[in-house]
Design an enzyme around this catalytic site. Structure first.
Site, PDB file in Angstrom:
ATOM      1  N   LYS A  24       0.844  -1.191   0.000  1.00  0.00           N
ATOM      2  CA  LYS A  24       0.000   0.000   0.000  1.00  0.00           C
ATOM      3  C   LYS A  24       0.882   1.244   0.000  1.00  0.00           C
ATOM      4  O   LYS A  24       1.726   1.407   0.873  1.00  0.00           O
ATOM      5  CB  LYS A  24      -0.908   0.005   1.226  1.00  0.00           C
ATOM      6  CG  LYS A  24      -1.812  -1.220   1.309  1.00  0.00           C
ATOM      7  CD  LYS A  24      -2.545  -1.323   2.631  1.00  0.00           C
ATOM      8  CE  LYS A  24      -3.393  -2.586   2.681  1.00  0.00           C
ATOM      9  NZ  LYS A  24      -4.095  -2.732   3.970  1.00  0.00           N
ATOM     10  N   LYS A  50      -4.911   5.757   4.421  1.00  0.00           N
ATOM     11  CA  LYS A  50      -5.255   5.354   5.798  1.00  0.00           C
ATOM     12  C   LYS A  50      -4.021   5.291   6.697  1.00  0.00           C
ATOM     13  O   LYS A  50      -4.114   5.538   7.910  1.00  0.00           O
ATOM     14  CB  LYS A  50      -6.013   4.030   5.775  1.00  0.00           C
ATOM     15  CG  LYS A  50      -5.244   2.843   5.192  1.00  0.00           C
ATOM     16  CD  LYS A  50      -4.508   2.030   6.219  1.00  0.00           C
ATOM     17  CE  LYS A  50      -3.736   0.877   5.600  1.00  0.00           C
ATOM     18  NZ  LYS A  50      -3.014   0.074   6.631  1.00  0.00           N
TER      19      LYS A  50
END
Length: 380
Positions: free
Chosen positions: A123, A215
């Site tokens: 990510k 996030k």
């Protein structure tokens, strides 16, 4: 309880799992995914660059370095040579830190069969290019289908068989629309799904990847404020407004807001922002308590993806002309020498906005100076 279909439910297709999958990366998440595949009956080989980890998995069915208390399936085979991992594999998963994706994808390209689908399980955004991880992989892997797996998943819990859900995202070509059960996303989904792991399917690759990158940064912000002594109200506000920043960036890049309200967005965000098990939140919490960065994690060189994402995410946001105040605040603290209390005080004292962005309303904050003075003092 047996599922009873109701009017409007889609008719289930029968998708065909991959017979063999190579998992490239033997860290905690790579090991958890490999264990999940093996338990689902998929022939699974996991590649690790650390020979000691490879030998440990084969000899003891444990990965003592990363998830030492989890018994791994005996049918999981670890290998040290990339060619051994990819020989005969029908699909592959790249599960390495974001900074290693390009180099590892290049190695995979040299050994993987042409046309096999590859799921990226890292990510982030590449610092030098501003590319998402799947875009980085596309440059190295040529015409092979590229997708990703993302969601609210702590590796140890996944490996222990706790009920867990994630999203598998691949672009859907015309043929995939006609036979969706034969798409790479669907086949990865059923390959990963076990009695405890559910893998949902998406065609919004950008939306899923943006959720995974942003996030991490919001989790550092939550950790900082937790470490500074604030509690649930503050974290809830940061999670909610952080979700808004995630939606804006995803939409600006062609993703869907709907995706960000799913597992790879709010699901992953709420998990990462709510537990010190997350390295991102843990780093923020230590910084919020006043621990110098070099002393965090007991001085060990722990890789924290959000630390890099704070810069790459905001670089990308600036490039496409949008504002992400929470991410910018984290960036200013981690990379620009801003004092934590001053930075968060300035964030809280910004002009008041309407929550529906369509209202396009901005109001002067009536207590800007008090907010700055109060928060800066309380956090220092």
């Amino acid at each position: 309880m047996k599922h009873v279909p109701v009017s409007g439910d889609p008719v289930p297709f029968s998708a065909k799992p991959f017979r063999s999958v190579a998992v490239i990366g033997a860290g905690s998440w790579g090991t958890a995914l490999a264990a999940t595949l093996a338990r689902a009956g998929v022939q699974t080989r996991i590649w690790g660059r650390d020979a000691a980890v490879v030998n440990d998995i084969n000899a003891t069915h444990r990965n003592a370095k990363f998830i030492p208390d989890v018994d791994l399936p005996p049918n999981l085979l670890a290998v040290h040579e990339m060619s051994d991992a990819l020989r005969g594999a029908e699909a592959a998963m790249i599960v390495v830190p974001s900074r290693s994706v390009r180099a590892v994808a290049r190695q995979v390209a040299a050994h993987a069969a042409p046309g096999i689908p590859v799921a990226i399980c890292a990510k982030g955004i590449e610092a030098e290019t501003g590319l998402l991880m799947t875009q980085v992989a596309e440059e190295e892997l040529g015409s092979r289908p590229i997708g990703c797996v993302s969601g609210p998943t702590f590796a140890r819990e996944t490996a222990l068989g706790h009920p867990t859900a994630a999203t598998v995202a691949f672009p859907f070509a015309y043929a995939d629309r006609l036979t969706p059960h034969e798409s790479p996303a669907a086949r990865f989904s059923v390959s990963l799904t076990t009695e405890s792991f559910r893998a949902y399917v998406s065609d919004d690759l950008i939306g899923v990847e943006i959720g995974g990158a942003v996030k991490n940064v919001i989790a550092i912000a939550c950790g900082m404020m937790t470490g500074a002594g604030f509690a649930e109200n503050t974290r809830a506000a940061l999670i909610t407004r952080g979700l808004d920043e995630m939606k804006i960036l995803a939409e600006a890049l062609g993703g869907r807001r709907e995706t960000v309200t799913g597992l790879s967005g709010i699901g992953d965000l709420s998990l990462t922002c709510s537990s010190p098990t997350s390295r991102n939140m843990s780093l923020g919490q230590q910084l919020g308590e006043g621990t110098p960065r070099e002393n965090c994690f007991g001085g060990k060189p722990v890789v924290v993806e959000g630390e890099f994402n704070a810069k790459t995410v905001t670089d990308l946001a600036r490039k496409v002309g949008i504002t992400m105040p929470i991410c910018e605040t984290v960036r200013s603290i981690l990379h620009e020498g801003e004092e934590l209390g001053t930075a968060f005080a300035a964030l809280w004292a910004r002009p008041i906005e309407a929550e529906p962005r369509a209202m396009a309303l901005s109001l002067d904050h009536p207590a800007t100076h008090q907010a700055i003075a109060n928060l800066a003092e309380r956090i220092s």
